[in-house]
Design a protein around this motif. Structure first.
Motif, PDB file in Angstrom:
ATOM      1  N   HIS A 207      -9.656  13.912   4.614  1.00 40.72           N
ATOM      2  CA  HIS A 207      -9.748  12.466   4.806  1.00 40.72           C
ATOM      3  C   HIS A 207      -8.442  11.749   4.477  1.00 40.72           C
ATOM      4  CE1 HIS A 207     -14.138  12.731   5.146  1.00 40.72           C
ATOM      5  NE2 HIS A 207     -14.117  13.518   4.076  1.00 40.72           N
ATOM      6  N   VAL A 208      -8.213  10.643   5.160  1.00 41.37           N
ATOM      7  CA  VAL A 208      -7.176   9.689   4.783  1.00 41.37           C
ATOM      8  C   VAL A 208      -7.838   8.661   3.876  1.00 41.37           C
ATOM      9  CG1 VAL A 208      -5.597   7.903   5.596  1.00 41.37           C
ATOM     10  CG2 VAL A 208      -5.856  10.030   6.896  1.00 41.37           C
ATOM     11  N   VAL A 209      -7.243   8.445   2.707  1.00 43.55           N
ATOM     12  CA  VAL A 209      -7.828   7.520   1.739  1.00 43.55           C
ATOM     13  C   VAL A 209      -6.775   6.498   1.345  1.00 43.55           C
ATOM     14  CG1 VAL A 209      -9.068   7.296  -0.436  1.00 43.55           C
ATOM     15  CG2 VAL A 209      -9.208   9.436   0.850  1.00 43.55           C
ATOM     16  N   GLU A 210      -7.090   5.233   1.479  1.00 43.03           N
ATOM     17  CA  GLU A 210      -6.153   4.161   1.142  1.00 43.03           C
ATOM     18  C   GLU A 210      -5.751   4.252  -0.324  1.00 43.03           C
ATOM     19  OE1 GLU A 210      -6.150  -0.697   0.758  1.00 43.03           O
ATOM     20  OE2 GLU A 210      -7.407   0.246   2.274  1.00 43.03           O
ATOM     21  N   GLY A 211      -4.445   4.123  -0.575  1.00 45.15           N
ATOM     22  CA  GLY A 211      -3.948   4.131  -1.946  1.00 45.15           C
ATOM     23  C   GLY A 211      -3.628   5.502  -2.483  1.00 45.15           C
ATOM     24  N   ILE A 212      -3.940   6.562  -1.714  1.00 46.28           N
ATOM     25  CA  ILE A 212      -3.647   7.932  -2.139  1.00 46.28           C
ATOM     26  C   ILE A 212      -2.761   8.568  -1.087  1.00 46.28           C
ATOM     27  CG2 ILE A 212      -4.587  10.133  -2.892  1.00 46.28           C
ATOM     28  CD1 ILE A 212      -7.209   8.769  -3.485  1.00 46.28           C
ATOM     29  N   VAL A 213      -1.614   9.054  -1.491  1.00 47.87           N
ATOM     30  CA  VAL A 213      -0.655   9.617  -0.544  1.00 47.87           C
ATOM     31  C   VAL A 213      -1.179  10.939   0.010  1.00 47.87           C
ATOM     32  CG1 VAL A 213       1.678  10.514  -0.229  1.00 47.87           C
ATOM     33  CG2 VAL A 213       1.286   8.523  -1.686  1.00 47.87           C
ATOM     34  N   GLY A 214      -1.169  11.068   1.308  1.00 50.68           N
ATOM     35  CA  GLY A 214      -1.592  12.293   1.978  1.00 50.68           C
ATOM     36  C   GLY A 214      -1.063  12.286   3.395  1.00 50.68           C
ATOM     37  N   ARG A 215      -1.561  13.160   4.227  1.00 51.63           N
ATOM     38  CA  ARG A 215      -1.137  13.186   5.620  1.00 51.63           C
ATOM     39  C   ARG A 215      -1.620  11.910   6.311  1.00 51.63           C
ATOM     40  NH1 ARG A 215      -2.888  19.450   6.990  1.00 51.63           N
ATOM     41  NH2 ARG A 215      -1.495  20.425   5.466  1.00 51.63           N
TER      42      ARG A 215
END
Length: 294
Positions: A207-215
């Motif tokens: 998942h893409v989650v706002e506020g957490i750096v990821g792809r």
């Protein structure tokens, strides 16, 4: 003016060229896991890592009754969570670990070189880009100290002794059962801790989650930015805090057809994760949890 500009361009060009040479000749361009960094790079990374760990580990308080010891419960925890990568006396790591770069270290050497607070720090927080995971929020402090005690006892532990202790260890050992004792959340959950919990439980794998750096463009599961504003969770549950916690803890029980796995999240941490998802919705000025139509 033109002369200064020309000198500036030459200087920038020289720096870029030097950077490319260092990148290529230093071996940084090789991204495969069959060739180690050059020796000087490997040593430089180790020096910086050890300096930072030594500084950070000063905040770790070693329990007053801590003693390096090899006993059945400690061995069982180590066998469950650590032996796959690090091996044990007379036990080789799994094949996948032997193909990692860098290869996970033999912890006998770590025990000889590092005090218990540093061993605990690695277990608790992990290490980026090394394959070492953070067990923070996935294992109780007591069990992390038990593993630390075993690691510190490894130099004196023979293969026969390890095998005998493992045979006497509990057959069904799950360190996750004690996590709830170590993490106590307020009734509405702790959004900041929930944010960290989503990171260490691998939510960003899908998942893409706002506020957490990821792809940024991950396309496995849906983005979770609006999870707190949806009327239904997974299309089947009315969006309430209790249902969000239930979904995070056991998605397969809610929807057997869901591809979302059970990550072994404790109730307290699931409450924290839900609190973070709802806090994102609140920042957007949304009405959360959303009203459910009759």
């Amino acid at each position: 003016m033109r002369g200064k500009l020309r000198l500036a361009l030459v200087a920038v060009g020289s720096l870029v060229t030097a950077g490319i040479l260092v990148f290529v000749l230093g071996g940084f361009y090789n991204l495969t896991a069959v060739q180690q960094h050059p020796a000087w790079v490997f040593r430089a990374i180790a020096i910086v890592r050890d300096a930072i760990v030594k500084l950070e580990a000063r905040e770790v308080t070693v329990p007053a009754d801590f003693t390096p010891i090899a006993e059945s419960r400690n061995v069982a925890l180590y066998q469950k969570h650590c032996v796959q990568c690090h091996g044990a006396p007379g036990v080789a790591p799994e094949e996948f670990a032997l193909g990692m770069m860098p290869v996970p270290s033999n912890l006998v050497a770590a025990a000889r070189e590092r005090p218990p607070e540093e061993i605990y720090w690695f277990i608790d927080y992990g290490l980026k880009m090394s394959g070492m995971p953070a067990w923070n929020m996935r294992m109780s402090e007591a069990d992390m100290w038990r593993i630390t005690a075993l690691v510190e006892a490894l130099p004196a532990l023979s293969p026969v002794e390890y095998k005998d202790l493992l045979a006497a260890a509990p057959q069904q050992l799950d360190a996750m059962t004690t996590v709830e004792e170590a993490v106590q959340s307020p009734p509405a959950g702790d959004p900041e801790r929930g944010k960290t919990a989503m990171q260490v439980h691998g939510c960003l794998q899908c998942h893409v989650v706002e506020g957490i750096v990821g792809r940024p463009h991950l396309q496995v599961g849906p983005p979770l930015d609006d999870a707190g504003t949806r009327k239904y969770i997974a299309g089947v549950l009315p969006n309430t805090r209790d249902n969000m916690v239930r979904w995070i803890m056991d998605p397969q029980e809610v929807d057997p057809l869901s591809a979302m796995p059970d990550l072994g999240v404790s109730k307290d941490l699931a409450r924290d994760m839900a609190a973070y998802l709802y806090s994102i919705a609140d920042q957007e000025g949304a009405d959360y949890p959303p009203p459910i139509a009759d």
